[in-house]
Design an enzyme around this catalytic site. Structure first.
Site, mmCIF file in Angstrom:
data_model
loop_
_atom_site.group_PDB
_atom_site.id
_atom_site.type_symbol
_atom_site.label_atom_id
_atom_site.label_comp_id
_atom_site.label_asym_id
_atom_site.label_seq_id
_atom_site.Cartn_x
_atom_site.Cartn_y
_atom_site.Cartn_z
ATOM 1 N N THR A 386 0.915 -1.148 0.000
ATOM 2 C CA THR A 386 0.000 0.000 0.000
ATOM 3 C C THR A 386 0.937 1.176 0.000
ATOM 4 O O THR A 386 2.072 1.082 0.471
ATOM 5 C CB THR A 386 -0.911 0.038 1.243
ATOM 6 O OG1 THR A 386 -1.806 -1.069 1.182
ATOM 7 C CG2 THR A 386 -1.748 1.313 1.343
ATOM 8 N N GLY A 478 -1.766 -1.137 6.925
ATOM 9 C CA GLY A 478 -2.915 -1.919 7.402
ATOM 10 C C GLY A 478 -3.650 -1.140 8.485
ATOM 11 O O GLY A 478 -3.867 0.069 8.362
HETATM 12 O O1 DON Z 1 -7.509 -0.819 2.745
HETATM 13 C C1 DON Z 1 -6.866 -1.237 3.701
HETATM 14 O O2 DON Z 1 -7.042 -0.844 4.849
HETATM 15 C C2 DON Z 1 -5.770 -2.259 3.477
HETATM 16 N N1 DON Z 1 -6.029 -2.996 2.275
HETATM 17 C C3 DON Z 1 -4.459 -1.558 3.464
HETATM 18 C C4 DON Z 1 -3.318 -2.518 3.404
HETATM 19 C C5 DON Z 1 -2.017 -1.958 3.831
HETATM 20 O O3 DON Z 1 -1.882 -0.848 4.245
HETATM 21 C C6 DON Z 1 -0.877 -2.917 3.710
HETATM 22 N N2 DON Z 1 0.347 -2.417 4.165
HETATM 23 N N3 DON Z 1 1.046 -1.838 4.643
#
Ligand code: DON
Length: 575
Positions: A386, A478
């Site tokens: 992300t 995340g």
């Molecule tokens: O939309 C979300 O909250 C997740 N799919 C975000 C994933 C994420 O930030 C992964 N890594 N660092």
């Protein structure tokens, strides 16, 4: 449940749980009435871009130099990241953006989040013994939602940009055709996911040329993705969602066991939504509404903190109140939030300063609140997949974009010769009740999968608008996105500059598991001791976000751009 019974319930529950002899309720001041939104006056006269990859930052600057505005630059940065940082975001994923147009002060949230295909089946994500099937949730075509990013880029160009989509996509197409040297993060992501990548010939052909991740110092080309980008440049959103690209995508997904249809792609819609606005210590924060949980949580936390005089507290006390506010906001996240087009959420209540003041009443001044009797979950290391970038242009247009394919290299599934790496965003739904997702997040029926529904996100692209200073801020991470962005906002309001904010040491609490995750160096020994004495379990954690921040000092018209020093491939640059 009305506000009164909710508050009473909270107080009662916490009253029963807490057995501290002589403990007193915190002295919470009446919540401040929200101030009216700040007017941002003036133009910086120059521009700044901060992104997770220097090639993408330069793509943004190139498009600005061609006469583009911040929104054209956002299209250039996002599309170039799809080529050079595919482990984090791309055409096969989705994004969320908060933007502010300088001309008329319009503030809007662009929701280019993925949706569940119409044929989504809950049973695909459950093993025969009833346990969650982590493989289908995270790997391959069943894990992929219908992408939102291509439609979102076309939307940005059409509704907010100055240049044709074709011009803004040109740097990405050139980079994909001419090639670039993959950075160590991309090579590591491919190595991490190699076993899964090998399952599908198109994935292996793209990411494991000769059976190995691309070698250091060698140019790597992505002609298939270049062609798909060209179709988007030529035909706008229809170049991706209808016609040959759409047919290839659906064909590849279905042959590999997925459930997409051409109708799913044709029906995909970008949504414009009103952002969440919250006032805190003289600043107006503009942030992401559902289907992100980020803005609701950030607003709740700031509303709770507004009742405490943090500036006059020592580090232990201040951290204690911040953690307790995080804990309470994440509890509500698990209970209430989902796609606003599908579920009714008590947003008025959740965003009310009075509700926040009620929650704060249950914070004891001298000890941690145990989270609850819900099952303890495990928090998976989110890594850095992300991406977030921030832009302010010479006219004062601002855009914060957080873009994702979810987990590292998404589903690891490349859809045939489209070159499009699909996301694994389906795991952001609460696929199996009471089972945590890859970020240890729990969810309720509000976030259960349904045809066409958007899965809840933590992405929190945010603007912080003050009389004298503004910031554009965001991060991957995340579930920790929410707390990292919150801590960035607090650091900015405390007077830190862009580089200090990006480097700021971090901690995180998400209600369950009932632990404080801490970056090395966040707390000195005395603060850590003080927090432990209050009942906190401090758990070291190595992996933190990739914050990209641009700040604007309106008094001097100075822009600063900074990329997270934890990741050397990022670049913040002032033009
Ligand atoms: O939309 C979300 O909250 C997740 N799919 C975000 C994933 C994420 O930030 C992964 N890594 N660092």
């Amino acid at each position: 449940m009305n506000l009164f019974s909710r508050l009473k319930g909270t107080a009662l529950l916490l009253g029963l749980l807490l057995v501290a002899p002589g403990a007193a309720w915190a002295d919470v001041k009446a919540p401040a009435q929200p101030a009216s939104p700040t007017l941002v006056a003036g133009k910086p006269g120059h521009a700044a871009v901060a992104s997770a990859n220097f090639i993408a930052t330069h793509a943004g600057l190139e498009v600005l130099a061609k006469g583009g505005n911040a929104f054209d630059a956002a299209v250039a940065v996002a599309s170039t990241l799809s080529v050079v940082e595919p482990e984090s975001s791309g055409l096969g994923g989705g994004f969320m953006a908060v933007l502010r147009r300088a001309d008329d002060g319009k503030e809007v949230f662009i929701d280019a989040r993925e949706t569940a295909p119409a044929a989504v089946q809950a049973k695909d994500y459950v093993n025969p013994d009833g346990s969650p099937n982590r493989d289908t949730a995270l790997n391959g075509p069943l894990s992929a939602g219908i992408p939102g990013a291509p439609a979102g880029l076309a939307w940005l160009a059409e509704h907010y940009g100055r240049l044709p989509l074709k011009t803004s996509l040109a740097p990405a197409i050139r980079t994909a055709r001419e090639g670039f040297e993959p950075d160590p993060r991309l090579r590591k992501a491919i190595a991490d996911r190699a076993q899964i990548i090998r399952r599908w010939p198109a994935s292996a052909a793209k990411y494991l040329p000769g059976g190995q991740p691309p070698a250091e110092g060698r140019k790597w080309r992505d002609p298939d993705q270049a062609r798909t980008l060209e179709a988007l440049a030529e035909h706008g959103r229809d170049g991706f969602y209808r016609g040959p690209v759409a047919e290839h995508l659906v064909d590849a997904v279905r042959k590999a066991g997925g459930r997409w249809t051409l109708e799913d792609l044709a029906a995909y819609q970008v949504k414009e939504r009103a952002p969440i606005g919250v006032d805190y210590r003289g600043y107006h924060i503009v942030t992401a509404p559902p289907p992100s949980s980020g803005g609701v949580a950030i607003a709740q936390i700031l509303n709770m903190l507004a009742g405490f005089d943090l500036a006059h507290m020592d580090g232990v006390q201040r951290t204690h109140y911040v953690i307790e506010a995080m804990r309470r906001a994440f509890r509500d996240h698990n209970d209430y939030l989902g796609d606003p087009d599908f579920v009714k959420m008590p947003l008025d209540m959740l965003l009310s300063p009075y509700y926040a003041a009620g929650l704060s009443q249950s914070i004891l001044p001298d000890r941690a609140t145990p989270s609850s009797m819900l099952p303890v979950t495990s928090l998976f290391d989110p890594g850095m997949h992300t991406t977030h970038f921030s832009i302010i242009d010479k006219d004062g247009n601002m855009v914060a974009v957080t873009s994702t394919v979810n987990y590292e290299l998404g589903s690891a599934f490349v859809a045939g010769d489209t070159g499009v790496l699909l996301n694994d965003e389906m795991d952001d739904f609460a696929l199996v009740p009471d089972a945590p997702n890859v970020y240890g997040l729990l969810g309720s029926k509000a976030n259960a999968p349904a045809p066409g529904k958007r899965m809840l996100s933590s992405m929190s692209p945010s603007l912080v608008l003050g009389k004298d200073r503004c910031a554009v801020i965001g991060s991957p991470g995340g579930s920790t996105i929410i707390t990292q962005v919150l801590e960035g906002i607090l650091a900015f309001i405390d007077g830190e500059d862009a580089a200090q904010i990006a480097a700021h040491k971090r901690f995180h609490h998400q209600f369950l598991p009932d632990k404080v995750f801490v970056e090395d160096g966040t707390f000195d020994a005395a603060t850590a001791e003080g927090l432990k004495r209050m009942g906190y379990e401090l758990t070291p954690r190595e992996s933190w976000g990739f914050m990209n921040v641009v700040t604007w000092d309106l008094r001097s018209n100075r822009l600063d751009a900074a990329s997270d020093p934890r990741r050397p491939s990022g670049l913040g640059k002032v033009q």
